[in-house]
Design a protein around this motif. Structure first.
Motif, mmCIF file in Angstrom:
data_model
loop_
_atom_site.group_PDB
_atom_site.id
_atom_site.type_symbol
_atom_site.label_atom_id
_atom_site.label_comp_id
_atom_site.label_asym_id
_atom_site.label_seq_id
_atom_site.Cartn_x
_atom_site.Cartn_y
_atom_site.Cartn_z
ATOM 1 N N ASP A 79 0.847 -1.186 -0.077
ATOM 2 C CA ASP A 79 -0.030 0.060 -0.041
ATOM 3 C C ASP A 79 0.823 1.194 0.015
ATOM 4 O O ASP A 79 0.167 2.364 0.170
ATOM 5 N N SER A 80 2.084 1.182 0.010
ATOM 6 C CA SER A 80 2.894 2.370 -0.322
ATOM 7 C C SER A 80 2.994 3.268 0.862
ATOM 8 O O SER A 80 2.765 4.642 0.852
ATOM 9 N N LEU A 81 2.947 2.567 2.054
ATOM 10 C CA LEU A 81 2.929 3.533 3.470
ATOM 11 C C LEU A 81 4.053 4.347 3.407
ATOM 12 O O LEU A 81 5.162 3.791 2.865
ATOM 13 N N THR A 82 4.120 5.090 4.542
ATOM 14 C CA THR A 82 5.376 5.763 4.623
ATOM 15 C C THR A 82 6.616 4.824 5.048
ATOM 16 O O THR A 82 6.190 3.912 5.738
ATOM 17 N N GLU A 83 7.658 5.323 4.762
ATOM 18 C CA GLU A 83 9.095 4.448 5.390
ATOM 19 C C GLU A 83 8.821 4.228 6.868
ATOM 20 O O GLU A 83 9.197 2.922 7.258
ATOM 21 N N GLU A 84 8.347 5.069 7.554
ATOM 22 C CA GLU A 84 8.327 4.893 9.022
ATOM 23 C C GLU A 84 7.379 4.078 9.408
ATOM 24 O O GLU A 84 7.456 3.020 10.258
#
Length: 265
Positions: A79-84
């Motif tokens: 889902d291409s969430l943030t790197e964090e």
């Protein structure tokens, strides 16, 4: 299996961070309740990686209600969430929470075809890092788990950055999580505390730390069950995309089927 076919149904659960846990159950459509096995993939894998579709089908054909799923870190990446967010979803603590979510859903009858699962007979099968999380889960929740099998399981190797190379955000998150929870994540201590039956299946060509761990387990928990698969590496000599089973994988799987039939049958 006789004349019965397999029922295959997908499900979606959500982690404590609201990230998808995509899963699948397989079971014979014979109208009977079957002992259940939750299968957890390794750190670099997923539920459809290499041998898992074949393994889950074989276990279901042998009379088990099988549950396979993706840890939430898979959906975090998809889902291409943030790197964090991806880093947080990749910690060992999150893996334990994800497995607990699936275990509770199964125990509560919240997965597909609930009448096909004998929820009083639940086994865990974990590979690689998920072998470690399965050991800890069985140790922490013995009332919910009746038997445990581990394939080449334990913590993943730590990658040491080259001089001057910073660790990635994901690597930092995983390492800091281990440091904060060092006592809880003591897999050797958790295994020796187990009161339920456990099987360790270990390839003799795997990483040295896992072979040393096997010897520790055998010395400290001689009442448990151990199979050393000759000529097998960390993935039982299989690759992804899958090219089919081999003697090493078949040995690991047959030992696991025999163990679960005896302990959960």
């Amino acid at each position: 299996m006789g004349n019965h076919t397999l029922t295959v149904q997908s499900f979606t659960l959500y982690s404590n961070k609201g990230i998808r846990l995509q899963g699948e159950i397989k079971t014979l459509d014979d109208g009977k309740p079957h002992p259940a096995i939750i299968i957890s993939h390794g750190f670099r894998g997923h539920k459809d990686w290499a041998f898992w579709p074949e393994v889950t089908s074989r276990l279901a054909e042998e009379g088990f209600y099988t549950v396979s799923y993706n840890f939430s870190r898979i959906a975090a990446n998809e889902d291409s969430l943030t790197e964090e967010a991806i880093a947080a979803a990749s910690t060992f603590s999150q893996e334990l929470d994800d497995l607990e979510t699936v275990l509770h859903a199964l125990s509560n009858g919240d997965l597909p075809e609930p009448k096909a699962a004998d929820r009083a007979k639940i086994g865990l099968l974990g590979h690689s890092r998920a072998g470690g999380s399965s050991i800890l889960t069985a140790s922490e929740q013995p009332e919910a788990v009746a038997a445990l099998a581990v394939w080449n399981g334990g913590p993943p190797p730590s990658r040491q950055p080259q001089a001057g190379e910073p660790a990635s955000l994901l690597e930092q998150a995983v390492q800091e999580d281990w440091q904060r929870n060092e006592e809880r994540f003591n897999i050797r201590a958790a295994f020796t505390r187990l009161q339920l039956p456990a099987l360790i299946v270990q390839g003799d060509q795997d990483r040295k730390p896992l072979l040393e761990q096997l010897r520790f387990f055998q010395a400290e928990a001689p009442h448990q069950h151990y199979v050393l698969v000759q000529g097998a590496d960390h993935t039982f000599n299989t690759v992804h995309p899958y090219e089919g089973a081999n003697a090493q994988l078949q040995a690991a799987l047959q030992a696991t089927i025999d163990f679960f039939k005896k302990q959960l049958g």
